[in-house]
Scaffold this active site. Structure first.
Site, mmCIF file in Angstrom:
data_model
loop_
_atom_site.group_PDB
_atom_site.id
_atom_site.type_symbol
_atom_site.label_atom_id
_atom_site.label_comp_id
_atom_site.label_asym_id
_atom_site.label_seq_id
_atom_site.Cartn_x
_atom_site.Cartn_y
_atom_site.Cartn_z
ATOM 1 N N CYS A 1 -1.059 -0.549 7.345
ATOM 2 C CA CYS A 1 -0.514 0.849 7.030
ATOM 3 C C CYS A 1 -0.271 1.719 8.475
ATOM 4 O O CYS A 1 0.493 2.262 8.747
ATOM 5 C CB CYS A 1 -1.048 1.686 5.946
ATOM 6 S SG CYS A 1 -1.159 0.807 4.292
ATOM 7 N N HIS B 1 0.775 -1.056 0.012
ATOM 8 C CA HIS B 1 0.071 -0.159 -0.088
ATOM 9 C C HIS B 1 0.899 1.090 -0.012
ATOM 10 O O HIS B 1 1.851 1.275 0.421
ATOM 11 C CB HIS B 1 -0.958 0.053 1.279
ATOM 12 C CG HIS B 1 -1.818 -1.165 1.347
ATOM 13 N ND1 HIS B 1 -2.747 -1.259 2.218
ATOM 14 C CD2 HIS B 1 -2.128 -2.021 0.343
ATOM 15 C CE1 HIS B 1 -3.674 -2.297 2.018
ATOM 16 N NE2 HIS B 1 -3.058 -2.804 0.888
ATOM 17 N N CYS C 1 -5.478 1.628 6.586
ATOM 18 C CA CYS C 1 -5.842 0.317 6.879
ATOM 19 C C CYS C 1 -5.053 0.268 8.220
ATOM 20 O O CYS C 1 -3.931 0.730 8.460
ATOM 21 C CB CYS C 1 -5.680 -0.521 5.839
ATOM 22 S SG CYS C 1 -3.850 -1.193 5.534
ATOM 23 N N GLU D 1 0.690 3.975 1.974
ATOM 24 C CA GLU D 1 1.042 4.602 3.135
ATOM 25 C C GLU D 1 2.136 3.620 3.851
ATOM 26 O O GLU D 1 3.232 4.347 4.228
ATOM 27 C CB GLU D 1 0.193 4.435 4.083
ATOM 28 C CG GLU D 1 -1.233 5.348 3.622
ATOM 29 C CD GLU D 1 -2.245 4.561 2.749
ATOM 30 O OE1 GLU D 1 -3.269 5.076 2.520
ATOM 31 O OE2 GLU D 1 -1.878 3.579 2.233
#
Length: 157
Positions: A85, A52, A82, A54
């Site tokens: 992250c 991801h 999430c 992040e």
């Protein structure tokens, strides 16, 4: 910092998300803002379901900046990070998270897409489970249409 600055940074993160989408990747974008609140130190689009924006950005930042510098930094992201992250941001020692749209908004966009099986675990709850006073700011309702635009139709492919 005031809301206008965060809106400016969220729009830049959304440009990163749009670039990720143009490459066929999930339309998420994140930027790392320096302690001065203005300078963008790094940006990252989503790579895939595991990498991801992040978390990838936080890992890279942890290799390039000291924990003290990172504590003064802000990770700005188009959607609420999430649990994975948020945990990575926590361990990287980034002191503030600013996100544009909430996880439940994302769930409404992705539905049951196997490419993004969202977790119903707000970033504030993840942070509250830790020992650091990381500041979490968001969502920004005034940017909802802009931030969701790259997702419209993407998850139904």
């Amino acid at each position: 910092m005031n809301s206008d600055i965060w809106v400016h940074h969220l729009r830049r993160a959304n440009q990163v998300a749009q670039r990720a989408a143009s490459l066929g990747r999930h339309p998420f974008g994140a930027i790392l803002v320096a302690p001065d609140g203005l300078t963008v130190l790094a940006e990252q689009g989503n790579i895939d379901t595991v990498h991801h924006a992040e978390a990838t950005l936080a890992r890279s930042a942890s290799l390039n900046y000291s924990r003290d510098i990172l504590w003064g930094c802000t990770l700005v992201t188009t959607f609420e990070p999430c649990a994975m992250c948020t945990g990575t941001i926590y361990w990287a020692n980034i002191g503030k998270i600013v996100y544009g749209a909430a996880e439940d908004t994302l769930l409404a966009l992705t539905g049951s897409s196997p490419d993004n099986p969202t977790l119903s675990l707000p970033s504030r709850q993840v942070i509250a489970s830790g020992q650091k006073a990381i500041v979490v700011i968001g969502p920004f309702a005034e940017l909802a249409d802009e931030l969701t635009a790259p997702h419209l139709g993407f998850w139904q492919r």
